[in-house]
Enzyme design. Structure first.
Site, PDB file in Angstrom:
ATOM      1  N   CYS A  83       3.593   8.430   1.315  1.00 33.69           N
ATOM      2  CA  CYS A  83       4.122   7.464   2.273  1.00 33.69           C
ATOM      3  C   CYS A  83       4.262   6.129   1.536  1.00 33.69           C
ATOM      4  O   CYS A  83       3.268   5.601   1.035  1.00 33.69           O
ATOM      5  CB  CYS A  83       3.143   7.358   3.440  1.00 33.69           C
ATOM      6  SG  CYS A  83       3.573   6.108   4.653  1.00 33.69           S
ATOM      7  N   CYS A  96       0.685  -2.700  15.472  1.00 31.91           N
ATOM      8  CA  CYS A  96       0.738  -2.290  14.064  1.00 31.91           C
ATOM      9  C   CYS A  96       0.135  -3.373  13.174  1.00 31.91           C
ATOM     10  O   CYS A  96       0.503  -4.545  13.267  1.00 31.91           O
ATOM     11  CB  CYS A  96       2.193  -2.035  13.674  1.00 31.91           C
ATOM     12  SG  CYS A  96       2.407  -1.644  11.920  1.00 31.91           S
ATOM     13  N   CYS A 109      -1.264   5.669  10.070  1.00 30.25           N
ATOM     14  CA  CYS A 109      -0.072   4.982  10.589  1.00 30.25           C
ATOM     15  C   CYS A 109      -0.471   3.670  11.250  1.00 30.25           C
ATOM     16  O   CYS A 109      -1.356   3.629  12.087  1.00 30.25           O
ATOM     17  CB  CYS A 109       0.620   5.813  11.662  1.00 30.25           C
ATOM     18  SG  CYS A 109       1.030   7.462  11.144  1.00 30.25           S
ATOM     19  N   CYS A 150       5.683  -5.626  15.815  1.00 30.92           N
ATOM     20  CA  CYS A 150       5.132  -4.712  16.823  1.00 30.92           C
ATOM     21  C   CYS A 150       3.632  -5.003  16.870  1.00 30.92           C
ATOM     22  O   CYS A 150       2.961  -4.913  15.844  1.00 30.92           O
ATOM     23  CB  CYS A 150       5.374  -3.253  16.443  1.00 30.92           C
ATOM     24  SG  CYS A 150       7.116  -2.878  16.144  1.00 30.92           S
ATOM     25  N   GLU A 203       0.818  -1.211   0.000  1.00 27.73           N
ATOM     26  CA  GLU A 203       0.000   0.000   0.000  1.00 27.73           C
ATOM     27  C   GLU A 203       0.853   1.263   0.000  1.00 27.73           C
ATOM     28  O   GLU A 203       1.979   1.274   0.493  1.00 27.73           O
ATOM     29  CB  GLU A 203      -0.943  -0.023   1.217  1.00 27.73           C
ATOM     30  CG  GLU A 203      -1.851  -1.250   1.149  1.00 27.73           C
ATOM     31  CD  GLU A 203      -2.890  -1.355   2.255  1.00 27.73           C
ATOM     32  OE1 GLU A 203      -3.777  -2.210   2.128  1.00 27.73           O
ATOM     33  OE2 GLU A 203      -2.825  -0.599   3.240  1.00 27.73           O
ATOM     34  N   CYS A 218       5.866  -7.191   7.189  1.00 25.29           N
ATOM     35  CA  CYS A 218       6.951  -6.716   8.045  1.00 25.29           C
ATOM     36  C   CYS A 218       7.271  -7.801   9.056  1.00 25.29           C
ATOM     37  O   CYS A 218       6.374  -8.485   9.539  1.00 25.29           O
ATOM     38  CB  CYS A 218       6.532  -5.444   8.780  1.00 25.29           C
ATOM     39  SG  CYS A 218       7.874  -4.683   9.744  1.00 25.29           S
TER      40      CYS A 218
HETATM   41  N1  SAH Z   1       9.010   0.054  10.255  1.00 24.17           N
HETATM   42  C1  SAH Z   1       9.241   1.477  10.207  1.00 24.17           C
HETATM   43  C2  SAH Z   1       8.366   2.164   9.197  1.00 24.17           C
HETATM   44  C3  SAH Z   1       6.895   2.178   9.549  1.00 24.17           C
HETATM   45  S1  SAH Z   1       6.474   3.791   9.984  1.00 24.17           S
HETATM   46  C4  SAH Z   1       9.087   2.054  11.594  1.00 24.17           C
HETATM   47  O1  SAH Z   1       8.730   1.313  12.499  1.00 24.17           O
HETATM   48  O2  SAH Z   1       9.382   3.225  11.798  1.00 24.17           O
HETATM   49  C5  SAH Z   1       4.906   3.618  10.659  1.00 24.17           C
HETATM   50  C6  SAH Z   1       4.796   4.384  11.965  1.00 24.17           C
HETATM   51  O3  SAH Z   1       3.485   4.181  12.513  1.00 24.17           O
HETATM   52  C7  SAH Z   1       5.773   3.839  12.985  1.00 24.17           C
HETATM   53  O4  SAH Z   1       6.208   4.873  13.825  1.00 24.17           O
HETATM   54  C8  SAH Z   1       4.871   2.898  13.756  1.00 24.17           C
HETATM   55  O5  SAH Z   1       5.383   2.578  14.991  1.00 24.17           O
HETATM   56  C9  SAH Z   1       3.603   3.676  13.817  1.00 24.17           C
HETATM   57  N2  SAH Z   1       2.438   2.851  14.121  1.00 24.17           N
HETATM   58  C10 SAH Z   1       2.313   1.523  13.961  1.00 24.17           C
HETATM   59  N3  SAH Z   1       1.091   1.107  14.346  1.00 24.17           N
HETATM   60  C11 SAH Z   1       0.439   2.212  14.758  1.00 24.17           C
HETATM   61  C12 SAH Z   1      -0.874   2.431  15.233  1.00 24.17           C
HETATM   62  N4  SAH Z   1      -1.743   1.430  15.375  1.00 24.17           N
HETATM   63  N5  SAH Z   1      -1.208   3.692  15.532  1.00 24.17           N
HETATM   64  C13 SAH Z   1      -0.345   4.719  15.369  1.00 24.17           C
HETATM   65  N6  SAH Z   1       0.891   4.567  14.904  1.00 24.17           N
HETATM   66  C14 SAH Z   1       1.282   3.320  14.599  1.00 24.17           C
END
Ligand code: SAH
Length: 344
Positions: A100, A114, A327, A111, A87, A107
Site C-alpha cells: 500500500c 482519517c 486504513c 475526511c 508511510e 492529504c
Molecule cells: N485518498 C484516497 C486514498 C486513501 S485510501 C481515498 O480516499 O480513497 C484509504 C482508505 O481508508 C480510504 O477508503 C479511506 O476512506 C479509508 N479510511 C480512512 N480513515 C479510516 C479509518 N479511520 N478507518 C477505516 N478506514 C479508513
C-alpha cells in the site's frame, strides 16, 4: 538532485553519457527488473557502480520500520526531501503480497475520521518517490513475490494525477506488474476518474464512498460538496463503460453514522446500479476522531442486508492495527516503539 527512480530512460542515458549505450539497459534492468541498489548491479564495472550510487541517491530514507501481525505486516515511515514523513505498508496474505503506497505527504481532503486527513497536506510525491516505495517493498518481500499494489496510503492519488499515473506506467512496464493487480483508490475526484477512463491501462478503481446521500457525505467526506454523488455516480459509470473493470466502493463503518439500515439501502441502490463490489472497513481508531467504529455485530448485520439486496460485499480484514498501519491510520508520525519495533 534527482532520485534514482525519478529518471526516465533518457534521463538515465544523460547520466551515463560517455559510457557504452548498453549500460543504460543494464542499469535500468538492475534498478527495476532486479530491484537492486546500484552497488549490487554486478554486471557493471565497480567504479561505475560507485559513481551511480553517488549520482542517483534513493528518495526514501528509512526512519522507522515496524512489524505487526506476527511479521505478516510491515510498515515503514520514510523521510523524503523537505523533511516530510510518508508511510508504506506491506502485507503478506496466503495467496498474495500487497503493498500500500502513499502518493502525497499528508492529504488535503480533510475526511475527519482519517489520520492523514487530520494532519493536513504537506506536498505531492514525485513519480520516483512513489515507485521507490514499491521497489523497497519488493526487496523486503523476498521469496513472497510482491504481486499487488494499492494506491491507498497517505494522500489522494487523483489530486496528484500525473506523477501517480507515471508511477503506474513504470510499475506496469518496468516492474512487470499487471494492470489488474494495481488499484487506485480515490475519495471521488471526478475529473481524475474521467481521465482514468481515457488511459489505456485498465487498473482497478476503488472509490471511498462512506455515505450514499449528499447530506451525510458532505459532512464526512467534504470533497462531496464539490463533486456530489449524482456526478460521482455518472463518472463511475463512464469509467466502467470504457474500462469494463470491476468498480469497488470502500465504506468505513462508523457507529450510528453510516451503519444504519437506511444507509445499507441507499448503498445497495447505488452499488446495484453500478454493479459495484462493496468493501466494508471496520473503522480504525485515529487520535482526532471521537466517534466509535461499528460493532462487529453491526458490521455483520450491514453486510447481510447488502448481501440480501444482491450486492457483492466483503469485510476488509484489518491489518496492521497494532502498528498504526491500518486504513486511515497513516499519519507520518510513526515513532520508534522499542517494544514492538523491528527496525534493522
Ligand atoms: N485518498 C484516497 C486514498 C486513501 S485510501 C481515498 O480516499 O480513497 C484509504 C482508505 O481508508 C480510504 O477508503 C479511506 O476512506 C479509508 N479510511 C480512512 N480513515 C479510516 C479509518 N479511520 N478507518 C477505516 N478506514 C479508513
Amino acid at each position: 538532485m534527482t532520485s534514482r527512480y525519478d529518471l526516465d530512460r533518457e534521463g538515465l542515458a544523460a547520466v551515463l553519457a560517455g559510457h557504452p549505450r548498453y549500460r543504460v539497459d543494464q542499469v535500468w534492468n538492475g534498478l527495476y527488473a532486479q530491484a537492486r541498489e546500484p552497488e549490487e548491479i554486478t554486471n557493471l564495472p565497480k567504479e561505475l557502480r560507485a559513481e551511480l550510487a553517488e549520482r542517483l541517491p534513493p528518495a526514501l530514507e528509512e526512519v522507522v520500520r515496524l512489524e505487526g501481525d506476527g511479521g505478516e505486516t510491515v510498515k515503514w515511515a520514510w523521510a523524503v526531501e523537505g523533511g516530510h514523513r510518508v508511510e508504506t505498508v506491506l502485507m503478506h496474505y496466503p495467496d498474495r503480497t500487497t503493498v500500500c503506497v502513499s502518493t502525497q505527504a499528508g492529504c488535503a481532503m480533510a475526511c475527519d475520521f482519517c489520520a492523514t486527513g487530520q494532519a493536513g497536506f504537506a506536498r505531492h510525491l514525485t513519480t520516483g518517490e512513489i515507485v521507490e516505495q514499491v521497489v523497497r517493498a519488493r526487496r523486503a518481500s523476498g521469496d513472497k513475490r510482491l504481486s499487488n499494489v494499492v494506491f491507498m496510503g497517505m494522500g489522494e492519488p487523483l489530486a496528484n494525477y500525473d506523477p501517480t499515473w507515471a508511477a503506474v506506467e513504470r510499475l506496469h512496464d518496468d516492474l512487470g506488474l499487471g494492470a489488474r493487480s494495481l488499484t487506485i483508490s480515490t475519495v471521488g475526484i471526478v475529473p481524475g476518474i474521467r481521465r482514468l477512463a481515457t488511459e489505456s491501462l485498465p487498473v482497478n478503481l476503488a472509490v471511498s464512498l462512506h455515505a450514499a446521500n449528499d447530506e451525510l457525505r458532505d459532512t464526512i467526506v467534504p470533497i462531496n460538496r464539490r463533486y456530489p454523488l449524482a456526478e460521482l455516480e455518472d463518472t463511475c459509470a463512464e469509467w466502467q463503460a470504457s474500462k469494463n473493470r470491476r468498480l469497488s466502493f470502500e465504506w468505513a463503518m462508523i457507529a450510528g453514522t453510516n451503519d444504519r439500515a437506511s444507509d445499507a439501502d441507499e448503498l445497495a441502490a447505488i452499488a446495484g446500479r453500478l454493479r459495484a463490489h462493496v468493501n466494508l472497513i471496520p473503522l480504525n481508531p485515529t487520535p482526532g476522531f471521537g466517534t466509535q467504529g461499528s460493532s462487529p455485530e453491526a458490521v455483520e448485520a450491514f453486510r447481510r442486508r447488502l448481501d440480501r439486496a444482491g450486492v457483492t460485499v466483503t469485510v476488509r480484514r484489518n491489518r496492521g492495527v497494532d502498528i498504526d498501519a491500518a486504513c486511515g491510520q497513516l499519519a507520518g508520525t510513526a515513532v520508534s516503539a522499542p517494544a514492538r519495533s523491528a527496525a534493522r
